[in-house]
Motif scaffolding. Structure first.
Motif, short mmCIF file in Angstrom:
data_model
loop_
_atom_site.label_atom_id
_atom_site.label_comp_id
_atom_site.label_asym_id
_atom_site.label_seq_id
_atom_site.Cartn_x
_atom_site.Cartn_y
_atom_site.Cartn_z
N LYS A 104 10.21 -2.50 -0.86
CA LYS A 104 8.91 -1.84 -0.73
C LYS A 104 8.36 -2.06 0.66
N ALA A 109 0.82 -1.22 0.00
CA ALA A 109 0.00 0.00 0.00
C ALA A 109 0.84 1.26 0.00
N LEU A 110 1.90 1.27 -0.82
CA LEU A 110 2.67 2.50 -0.99
C LEU A 110 2.00 3.35 -2.05
N PHE A 111 2.12 4.66 -1.91
CA PHE A 111 1.57 5.54 -2.94
C PHE A 111 2.58 5.62 -4.07
N PRO A 112 2.24 5.06 -5.25
CA PRO A 112 3.25 4.89 -6.29
C PRO A 112 3.83 6.21 -6.81
#
Lengths: 686, 435
Positions: free
Chosen positions: B143, B89-92
């Motif tokens: 990540k 759930a990283l903000f790309p």
């Protein structure tokens, strides 16, 4: 390094030393000015980086290191080296401290992780030549935009004609005026889309009303109602041109906004669950979430739709600038009025000039506006795999190299960031304010009932209206006209498919052509096909052709390209292994089409055909009823009915026509396209 | 005793499926998360452990019971509770640094302080040098390091980890887990308690001070198992191995109950374990061959087959269900029928499989029976879907039916035509069977 393999000899005296003797000599030399004449690749940058990192990290260091370099790539490499050394020293410092429990700072770089002042800034000692190139360009665009906007106000009385000349030299000015209007409308659409989509996505009650309205609005034109709004806008600014300008901008807005709203709304509804949860866990407020998560996620789709909207806007540029109200013809200076005048005067040369000017305009704003935006928005792509269709833009590259413009952008970002501080969530999860409001089932039911009652009421009004104002015979006649247009649209989409599917497959399978021709097809789809109509009219008039048949192709003139470029995209994404397999089992002839090619491109064909069919319905309003000077050519159909009623200003009949068209488009979407789309998604997907 | 950080009292959760029927996913869950402990929640998929985690994170509300954080009722996400997500759930579009700063930015912290704290967290988790990278440039392990740094930088009291290592390859996952344990033991971890949701038994045993094993349908805590072994734990140590065995035995205990015993719910709608035929066959063959020779310890079987617990457990319960193998106390052994199956030709295998299906899977027997009642031996799949969705939601019903179809196709009990959605008897079924 106790054992050496192979026969190579280690030249340095001390094989364990990190630096070669000349490198360490260079580092240790503490002269204030050092000069070195050197060959390439001897590790001087690398060892200098060590010296810089050590000096900066020293306990008593008060100065930052400034490095000037030939170009930014060298500078960046140098910074990478510095980071590397800092990392290594950090590690060394830890180990060293562990060995001597007294913890005396015998080594200077012990302080490094705390000071954190590695040289991070590239200082270019020469004048930034990108500034030099870009500044005039930016200034010119700003001045032109300001000039164009200034021209929009001025005294104006209804009845005074605004002179429009057909002189090609006045075209740049007209182009400027039109472009300014279109960008104003685009900005308004963007704001509207944000507000509308955010509300619809957030409140379920609002969603129930807004989404059906949007569904209707985006499938029809509300061009017919323009005359009403014009009067309102003129009344808003009495005695000033601004009122009419606003009306024109509003007209363009109505052709641009809907697909943007829909795209944004769709994106907001499909934000990945884990990201939404992450933004909740980390306490983002609604405002923060919109800017940090929702808008970035929606960006690629939104930009694509903005480009579609711009092309859509050109389609109505004539209708929006040449306005008739209260039996007055107002022609605002612009390309649209120029074309309208040329049509009245039957000046084919002028039409040619107008098309040329428009092409230039499209190329300019594509290069200066959309291309950089697309390239910039590449980072918002959600799929994590590498981008093969990465856009590039010379302007963006320039902008990124320009210090001053960058500073401008950074200011904007800083403003946004400080707004985050202002609009943050100021309560915690244990606060009573965070309490999830239980869904009020009762209220929801009341709301549903109210909506149902409203729908029934308006249906009743509609029936009463048809009964008293137009009569049932007329309504039946309009439905019949709708079937004519349906027939035309279906036949022509089928015809276009027959031609463009094989062509698209052929192009898509040839990667050398695919990329280039896809761009061309996209451009053709963006080109307002109605500018070519006068040519068609002349041909039909000269050869005395049957208008019922020969006006029809105009409907797909602009929209057929959607089929082409989607099929190209689909064909070029057929997995290579599938192609080999088809060759290997020896699929040939009709079997090859039926079992391999057609199913493979079907999903992308459906996507293209949906857009093309929707566009063709819209285009029918201008394509079935075409004027060229005194000549008016007309084919029987719903489009010509609406166009005719608009020309005479018969509002009840315009409403009836649009309502019926709406019905046709929506049922076609529901009964045909959505099913095909679902089928493509379920069964024919790689 | 110190006050618990999170207290759950008689928590329940019901989801309403699309057709309006309610389905209970959690019932009567009591649980305390106390300072200084790592707790692992184990359970098979669908046991509601992820739902429970989200209730503790304040992301979804519980329907029944109470959820307290530091003695206060929890209504939404709290500042002291951070979470690490399964798929990161990283903000790309944000760089590593910006991603890590997200929680601080949301609180309105000044940029300088934010940057300093983020750098510290990035350094702590071993990401120095990657501050300017976009997530798409990073490998999976990197990540997840960003995801962990993002959670730790807000200095949470409670760290929730939702299968944080399951999307990583085994080696990377183990390294990251060791790094976290090192931080925890070294005292540089800001969190006072960690809650780990996992389906990896070894991971849970190596990390946790307490393991909670969940039962499915509806999810509830079945067993609580305290682990007093000192950190760092060695997966090869006999004490650890014994514990892992014990947990395997507990996890498979409910499955091991013979299907003939009084069922908790009607047989027909029993949830079929999501196991594909190919893997079932593979495990049977592995089991029959050396070194197992018909009898294996589940952890050893997991190692030998290279399957994760998430895959292996449904496969072994499916084999147990079909009586091709028997599960007992974390061990699995071939039955005589299973031995005949492995020794048989392809044709015989299909036949045995089909027989076992009809005998031991009521749903499949029922479908077959219904088809035989029809004149043409065919029925729409929706018919059975509807039957199933009386007692589970539509998605689960689809899963169960598709498992049943796969098994039945292999056992030649019935067939299914994807294009028209019709289930029918195999070609060449003697007509005398049809009435």
């Amino acid at each position: 390094m106790a054992t050496h393999k192979g026969r190579a000899k280690c030249i340095p005296k001390d094989p364990d030393a990190i630096f070669l003797p000349f490198q360490s000599k260079w580092i240790m030399d503490s002269s204030r000015l050092k000069l070195m004449e050197k060959t390439r690749q001897i590790g001087i940058s690398w060892s200098t980086a060590y010296g810089s990192a050590e000096r900066t990290a020293a306990q008593g260091a008060r100065h930052d290191e400034w490095v000037s370099s030939r170009d930014d790539i060298q500078a960046r490499l140098f910074i990478e080296d510095c980071k590397l050394w800092a990392g290594i020293m950090n590690l060394a410092a830890k180990e060293h401290a562990a060995q001597s429990p007294a913890g005396r700072n015998e080594r200077a770089f012990l302080m490094l992780p705390i000071r954190q002042n590695l040289p991070r800034r590239v200082v270019d000692t020469s004048i930034n030549r990108w500034d030099l190139y870009l500044l005039p360009l930016v200034l010119a665009v700003l001045i032109l935009a300001a000039y164009g906007a200034r021209q929009m106000t001025g005294p104006f009385q209804l009845g005074t004609p605004l002179p429009i000349t057909l002189d090609p030299w006045s075209l740049p000015y007209y182009l400027l005026r039109t472009t300014v209007r279109m960008f104003l409308a685009l900005a308004a659409s963007l704001l509207f889309a944000c507000a509308f989509a955010a509300i619809a996505a957030k409140y379920r009650a609002a969603e129930k009303v807004l989404v059906p309205i949007l569904d209707i609005l985006q499938s029809i034109l509300i061009l017919g109602f323009l005359s009403i709004t014009v009067t309102g806008f003129i009344a808003l600014f009495p005695g000033n041109l601004l009122g009419v300008e606003c009306a024109a901008v509003f007209a363009i807005f109505t052709s641009q906004a809907w697909n943007m709203v829909f795209s944004l709304y769709q994106s907001l509804k499909t934000v990945p669950g884990e990201l939404r949860e992450a933004s909740d866990v980390f306490q983002l407020s609604g405002w923060q979430r919109f800017w940090r998560l929702e808008l970035p996620f929606a960006m690629p789709g939104l930009l694509w739709n903005m480009m579609m909207s711009m092309s859509g806007g050109w389609f109505f540029v004539v209708a929006s600038e040449a306005i008739s109200v209260a039996n007055q013809n107002i022609k605002l200076p612009g390309i649209g009025s120029y074309i309208a005048t040329a049509i009245e005067m039957r000046d084919l040369g002028a039409i040619g000039w107008a098309i040329g000017a428009m092409l230039v305009g499209v190329v300019i704003y594509d290069q200066l506006f959309f291309r950089p935006l697309l390239a910039w928005a590449d980072k918002f792509r959600f799929e994590e795999s590498g981008g093969e269709n990465a856009q590039s833009s010379w302007l963006l590259t320039w902008l990124r190299r320009t210090g001053r413009i960058q500073a401008l952008g950074l200011t904007g970002i800083r403003l946004l960031a400080s707004s985050f501080t202002l609009f943050r969530r100021d309560y915690d999860g244990t606060s009573i304010r965070a309490r999830l409001r239980g869904r009020l089932a009762g209220l929801e039911r009341v709301w549903d009932a109210t909506l149902a009652a409203l729908v029934l009421l308006s249906l009743w009004h509609l029936l009463a209206f048809i009964h008293t104002e137009v009569g049932w015979r007329e309504a039946a006649h309009v439905v019949q006209l709708g079937f004519y247009t349906l027939l035309r649209v279906s036949l022509l989409i089928a015809l276009a498919a027959l031609i463009w599917v094989p062509v698209g497959i052929w192009i898509g399978m040839n990667p050398r052509w695919a990329h280039r021709l896809q761009a061309v097809a996209q451009f053709l789809a963006a080109f307002p096909a109605n500018l070519m109509f006068p040519l068609a009219v002349m041909l039909i008039h000269r050869w005395n052709l049957n208008t019922e048949i020969w006006l029809s192709p105009l409907m797909v003139l602009g929209t057929q390209w959607y089929i082409l470029f989607n099929v190209i995209a689909g064909a070029s994404s057929i997995p290579v292994e599938l192609r080999y397999a088809a060759d290997n089992v020896g699929l040939r002839g009709w079997l090859r089409w039926r079992r391999y090619l057609l199913p493979a491109i079907f999903p992308s064909f459906v996507t293209g055909a949906i857009t093309a069919s929707g566009g063709s319905w819209n285009a029918s309003i201008v394509a079935e009823y075409v004027t060229w000077g005194g000549t008016t050519l007309k084919a029987h159909g719903l489009g010509s009915y609406i166009a005719e009623m608009t020309a005479t200003g018969d509002f009840p009949r315009i409403a009836l026509g649009i309502g019926v068209m709406c019905l046709f488009v929506m049922s076609m979407n529901h009964f045909l396209w959505r099913r095909l789309y679902d089928m493509a998604q379920n069964r024919l997907h790689f | 005793m110190e006050q618990a950080l999170i207290e759950l009292r008689d928590v329940g959760k019901t989801f309403r499926s699309a057709d309006g029927s309610a389905r209970s996913v959690l019932e009567h869950v009591d649980f305390d998360l106390r300072p200084g402990e790592i707790v692992a929640l184990l359970g098979q998929s669908g046991s509601g452990k992820s739902t429970l985690l989200r209730i503790m994170a304040g992301l979804i509300g519980a329907d029944g019971g109470s959820v307290l954080y530091r003695g206060q009722p929890l209504y939404g996400p709290a500042r002291g509770i951070a979470m690490v997500f399964q798929s990161f759930a990283l903000f790309p579009w944000l760089t590593v640094q910006q991603n890590v700063e997200l929680g601080l930015e949301a609180r309105g912290m000044a940029p300088e302080e934010r940057a300093a704290r983020a750098s510290q967290a990035i350094g702590m988790i071993g990401l120095t040098g990657f501050e300017g990278a976009l997530p798409r440039e990073l490998s999976g392990g990197m990540k997840q390091r960003v995801g962990i740094a993002r959670a730790l930088v807000v200095e949470p009291e409670v760290l929730l980890m939702d299968e944080a290592f399951s999307a990583l390859d085994v080696l990377t996952g183990e390294r990251l887990r060791d790094d976290i344990l090192e931080l925890w033991e070294g005292g540089s971890m800001p969190a006072k308690a960690i809650l780990v949701v996992s389906h990896n038994i070894e991971e849970a045993v190596l990390m946790a001070d307490r393991v909670l094993i969940f039962a499915s349908d509806p999810g509830r805590v079945r067993v609580e198992l305290p682990i007093h072994l000192p950190h760092p734990r060695d997966a090869k140590a006999p004490a650890v191995r014994a514990l892992i065995d014990e947990v395997y035995a507990l996890m498979t205990a409910s499955r091991a109950a013979p299907p003939t015993e009084a069922p908790a719910r009607p047989h027909l709608v029993e949830r079929l374990p999501a196991a594909d035929v190919e893997s079932m066959e593979g495990i049977l063959e592995l089991l029959a061959a050396r070194p197992f020779a018909g009898h294996a310890d589940l952890p050893q079987l997991a190692e030998e087959s290279g399957l994760t617990d998430e895959d292996l457990l449904p496969i072994s319960s499916a084999l147990h269900m079909l009586r091709l193998a028997v599960l007992e106390k974390g061990d699995i052994s071939l039955t005589p029928i299973g031995q005949r199956y492995v020794a048989g030709s392809n044709l015989l295998r299909h036949e045995i499989f089909g027989q076992q299906l009809l005998e031991h899977v009521p749903l499949i027997a029922n479908i077959r029976h219904n088809l035989e009642q029809e004149e043409h031996g065919a029925l729409r799949a929706e018919h059975f879907l509807k039957l199933l969705s009386d007692s589970m939601n539509l998605e689960e019903a689809r899963d169960v039916l598709s498992t049943a179809v796969e098994w039945a196709r292999y056992g030649e009990v019935f067939e299914y035509d994807y294009h028209n959605g019709i289930i029918h008897l195999p070609e060449g079924t003697p007509l005398t069977l049809r009435m």
